[in-house]
Write a protein that holds these residues in place. Structure first.
Motif, PDB file in Angstrom:
ATOM      1  N   ASP A  65       0.819  -1.203   0.062  1.00 14.24           N
ATOM      2  CA  ASP A  65      -0.035   0.086   0.058  1.00 14.24           C
ATOM      3  C   ASP A  65       0.797   1.263   0.182  1.00 14.24           C
ATOM      4  O   ASP A  65       2.132   1.175   0.344  1.00 14.24           O
ATOM      5  N   TYR A  66       0.312   2.314  -0.416  1.00 15.16           N
ATOM      6  CA  TYR A  66       0.786   3.558  -0.638  1.00 15.16           C
ATOM      7  C   TYR A  66       0.109   4.713   0.335  1.00 15.16           C
ATOM      8  O   TYR A  66      -1.348   4.913   0.076  1.00 15.16           O
ATOM      9  N   GLU A  67       0.557   5.255   1.301  1.00 18.10           N
ATOM     10  CA  GLU A  67       0.009   6.222   2.327  1.00 18.10           C
ATOM     11  C   GLU A  67       0.389   7.631   1.379  1.00 18.10           C
ATOM     12  O   GLU A  67       1.614   8.134   1.797  1.00 18.10           O
ATOM     13  N   GLU A  68      -0.325   8.241   0.475  1.00 18.32           N
ATOM     14  CA  GLU A  68       0.058   9.391  -0.292  1.00 18.32           C
ATOM     15  C   GLU A  68      -0.138  10.739   0.682  1.00 18.32           C
ATOM     16  O   GLU A  68      -1.141  10.586   1.467  1.00 18.32           O
ATOM     17  N   LYS A  69       0.555  11.846   0.644  1.00 18.03           N
ATOM     18  CA  LYS A  69       0.681  12.915   1.493  1.00 18.03           C
ATOM     19  C   LYS A  69       0.081  14.066   0.755  1.00 18.03           C
ATOM     20  O   LYS A  69      -0.132  15.142   0.977  1.00 18.03           O
ATOM     21  N   ALA A  70       0.438  13.877  -0.538  1.00 17.84           N
ATOM     22  CA  ALA A  70      -0.067  15.222  -1.521  1.00 17.84           C
ATOM     23  C   ALA A  70      -1.475  15.260  -1.666  1.00 17.84           C
ATOM     24  O   ALA A  70      -2.088  14.013  -1.955  1.00 17.84           O
ATOM     25  N   GLN A  71      -1.905  16.322  -2.157  1.00 14.82           N
ATOM     26  CA  GLN A  71      -3.339  16.590  -2.155  1.00 14.82           C
ATOM     27  C   GLN A  71      -3.643  15.852  -3.781  1.00 14.82           C
ATOM     28  O   GLN A  71      -2.635  15.903  -4.631  1.00 14.82           O
TER      29      GLN A  71
ATOM     30  N   CYS B 231       9.104  -8.154   4.585  1.00 15.21           N
ATOM     31  CA  CYS B 231       8.400  -7.088   4.802  1.00 15.21           C
ATOM     32  C   CYS B 231       9.371  -5.690   4.659  1.00 15.21           C
ATOM     33  O   CYS B 231      10.555  -6.177   5.305  1.00 15.21           O
ATOM     34  N   VAL B 232       8.993  -4.824   3.986  1.00 16.16           N
ATOM     35  CA  VAL B 232       9.701  -3.529   4.046  1.00 16.16           C
ATOM     36  C   VAL B 232       8.911  -2.228   4.203  1.00 16.16           C
ATOM     37  O   VAL B 232       7.859  -2.335   3.742  1.00 16.16           O
ATOM     38  N   TYR B 233       9.248  -1.432   5.004  1.00 21.77           N
ATOM     39  CA  TYR B 233       8.582  -0.014   5.124  1.00 21.77           C
ATOM     40  C   TYR B 233       9.286   0.882   4.642  1.00 21.77           C
ATOM     41  O   TYR B 233      10.399   1.181   5.094  1.00 21.77           O
ATOM     42  N   ALA B 234       8.966   1.760   3.629  1.00 17.93           N
ATOM     43  CA  ALA B 234       9.667   2.640   3.111  1.00 17.93           C
ATOM     44  C   ALA B 234       8.831   4.243   3.329  1.00 17.93           C
ATOM     45  O   ALA B 234       7.687   4.113   3.137  1.00 17.93           O
TER      46      ALA B 234
ATOM     47  N   TRP C  13       5.495  10.244   0.585  1.00 17.13           N
ATOM     48  CA  TRP C  13       4.511   9.134   0.869  1.00 17.13           C
ATOM     49  C   TRP C  13       5.125   8.182   1.744  1.00 17.13           C
ATOM     50  O   TRP C  13       6.315   8.000   2.076  1.00 17.13           O
ATOM     51  N   ASN C  14       4.358   6.990   2.473  1.00 16.91           N
ATOM     52  CA  ASN C  14       4.729   5.912   3.217  1.00 16.91           C
ATOM     53  C   ASN C  14       4.295   4.783   2.563  1.00 16.91           C
ATOM     54  O   ASN C  14       3.241   4.636   1.867  1.00 16.91           O
ATOM     55  N   HIS C  15       5.206   3.625   2.462  1.00 15.06           N
ATOM     56  CA  HIS C  15       4.962   2.462   1.465  1.00 15.06           C
ATOM     57  C   HIS C  15       5.216   1.314   2.426  1.00 15.06           C
ATOM     58  O   HIS C  15       6.352   1.038   2.871  1.00 15.06           O
TER      59      HIS C  15
END
Length: 423
Positions: free
Chosen positions: A74-80, A394-397, A412-414
Motif C-alpha cells: 500500500d501507499y499512503e500518499e501525502k500530496a493533495q 516485509c519492507v516499510y519505506a 508518501w509511506n509504503h
C-alpha cells in the motif's frame, strides 16, 4: 521520524531477543546497495539439469521448479489529489527445463500474478504494480534454447539476465526477463559475457505493455567480471539510438579475521547521447562497509554530472548504483541538473532473521529553470527464512520532499509484505 524509529526499535529488539549466538563472516559475495539486498529475497532457485545420452532421457530427466508468491503493498500518499492505493496479489513462476544432450537443452517458464479482489483497491485506489491495471498478468517470460561446451555457454530466447544495466530487478510480483541471445565464457576466474537484447518484459517494462524494445534496434553489450577477494566489472552497452554506456566498478572484500570483514568499492558510469535521445551523463560513486558479528555498517555515495536538458539512464532494471534504495534512485532527480546521493545503512543477521535500516539523502542542483531537488528515503526491512525454500519478508519505506513546502509525488509511506515459497 518517530514512526520509523518505533518500527526500527521494535524490529531490532525482536531480532536481538531471539538469540545471543555469535555470528561469523559469511563466504557469500556482499551486495552493493539497499535495492540489491531487497531484490535477493525474491530470487527463485532453479534446479540443476543433468547430462543424458539419448533423446528419451532428455525429457524423462527434465526438471520442474517454481515459486509461489503472495504480496501485499500500500501507499499512503501525502500530496493533495493523489489517492492512497493498495493491492494484494497471488501468483508465481513455473519452469520446465530439459536435461542436457550433447550440450543442448531448453527451458520455458510461465510467470503469473492475479489481484485478490477483496483485498485490493478499486479505481484510483488500485495499486497496479503487481498485476497490471487490469488486475492480472500471465506471460511466457522464459523460453530459450541453450548450448554448453566446457566453460562456454550460449543461450537464445527469453531469459533471465543480471548485468549492471540490464537486470531482473525482482522487487514486486513480476521480475524482468530479456529476449535476445547471450554468450558467456569463464577463464581462470574471469567471466566474459556478450550478446544482443531485443526487448524486455516485467515490472520495469510496465505490466500493461509486457514486451518493449531496448533501443530502436535493441541493445548490444559485452562485459567481463572477476570476483575473488578483488572484485572487478567492466561493461559496455550500445542502446541503439539512445546512448553508449561504459560502466566500471572495482574493489575488495577482505576478511581481517574470522569476525571482521571490510568491503570497499568504487564505480564509474559514462553515457554518451545518441540520435538526440537526451540521455547523457557521467556518474562517480563509492561505498564502504564493515561487517562484524552479524552486524553490517555501510555508507555509499554517487555523484551525477549532467549537461543542460540531459538525463541519466539507469538501465533496464533497478540500476547498479551503490545508492539505489527500495524505490528512490539517482535518476529520479538527475534530470537537467547535477545531483548527488548519500546512503547509510545498518543490517543485523542472526540465524533465520535479517534486519536492515537505511537512510538515503538525494540532492540536485538548480536545473535550467532554476529549480533544485532534495528528497530523502528511509527503508526498514525484516526477513524471516522459515527454511531454505520459505521466506517471509516485509519492507516499510518513507519518502519526503525536503525542497518543497507543499507535499509532492515524493511524499508518501509504503508498506510491502511478501511470502515466498520455492519448490
Amino acid at each position: 521520524m518517530s514512526k520509523i524509529f518505533k518500527v526500527s526499535t521494535f524490529c531490532l529488539s525482536f531480532v536481538v531477543a531471539l538469540s545471543a549466538a555469535q555470528q561469523t563472516i559469511s563466504d557469500e559475495k556482499r551486495l552493493h546497495s539497499v535495492r540489491e539486498n531487497i531484490d535477493k529475497e525474491a530470487v527463485m532457485e532453479v534446479k540443476q539439469v543433468s547430462a543424458v545420452d539419448n533423446l528419451k532421457h532428455m525429457f524423462k530427466d527434465a526438471k520442474v521448479s517454481g515459486q509461489i508468491r503472495m504480496m501485499y503493498a500500500d501507499y499512503e500518499e501525502k500530496a493533495q489529489n493523489i489517492d492512497n492505493n493498495y493491492a494484494t496479489a497471488l501468483g508465481g513462476k513455473l519452469k520446465y527445463e530439459l536435461a542436457e544432450l550433447n550440450g543442448f537443452n531448453g527451458g520455458v517458464a510461465f510467470y503469473t500474478s492475479h489481484d485478490i479482489n477483496f483485498a485490493t483497491g478499486d479505481n484510483t485506489h488500485h495499486n497496479n504494480e503487481f498485476s497490471s491495471s487490469n488486475g492480472s498478468y500471465t506471460q511466457i517470460a522464459e523460453a530459450y534454447i541453450n548450448y554448453k561446451y566446457k566453460d562456454f555457454n550460449f543461450r537464445a530466447g527469453r531469459q533471465i539476465l543480471d548485468t549492471p544495466l540490464a537486470d531482473s530487478d525482482d522487487i514486486r510480483m513480476i521480475s524482468n526477463t530479456f529476449e535476445g541471445y547471450v554468450a558467456s565464457y569463464n577463464y581462470n576466474g574471469f567471466d566474459f559475457m556478450a550478446g544482443h537484447i531485443d526487448s524486455f518484459g516485467g515490472y520495469d517494462a510496465g505490466l500493461d505493455t509486457p514486451w518493449i524494445k531496448t533501443g530502436k534496434n535493441g541493445t548490444n553489450f559485452g562485459g567481463v567480471s572477476y570476483n575473488d577477494v578483488w572484485e572487478l566489472n567492466l561493461w559496455y552497452y550500445n542502446v541503439t539510438d539512445t546512448t553508449n554506456a561504459l560502466y566500471f566498478d572495482g574493489g575488495i572484500e577482505y576478511n581481517i579475521n574470522k569476525d571482521i570483514m571490510v568491503h570497499g568499492m568504487a564505480q564509474y558510469l559514462n553515457e554518451t547521447e545518441l540520435a538526440g535521445s537526451g540521455y547523457e551523463s557521467e556518474i562517480y560513486g563509492a561505498m564502504a562497509e564493515v561487517v562484524t558479528h552479524g552486524v553490517s555498517f555501510g555508507i555509499a555515495y554517487d555523484k551525477s554530472f549532467s549537461s543542460p536538458s540531459k538525463l541519466s539512464f539507469s538501465g533496464f532494471g533497478g540500476g547498479t548504483l551503490f545508492t539505489s534504495m527500495d524505490t528512490l534512485i539517482l535518476d529520479d532527480i538527475a534530470d537537467d541538473r547535477d545531483a548527488r546521493s548519500l546512503v547509510s545503512q545498518i543490517s543485523y543477521e542472526i540465524q533465520e532473521f535479517e534486519f536492515l535500516y537505511a537512510y538515503g539523502d538525494f540532492k540536485g542542483g538548480a536545473n535550467s529553470m532554476g529549480k533544485k531537488a532534495h528528497v530523502t528515503e528511509q527503508d526498514v526491512s525484516l526477513e524471516y527464512n522459515v527454511n531454505d525454500d520459505f521466506i517471509v519478508f516485509c519492507v516499510y519505506a518513507m519518502q519526503d520532499d525536503k525542497e518543497n513546502l507543499i507535499k509532492t509525488e515524493h511524499d508518501w509511506n509504503h508498506l510491502r509484505v511478501m511470502i515466498n515459497y520455492n519448490f
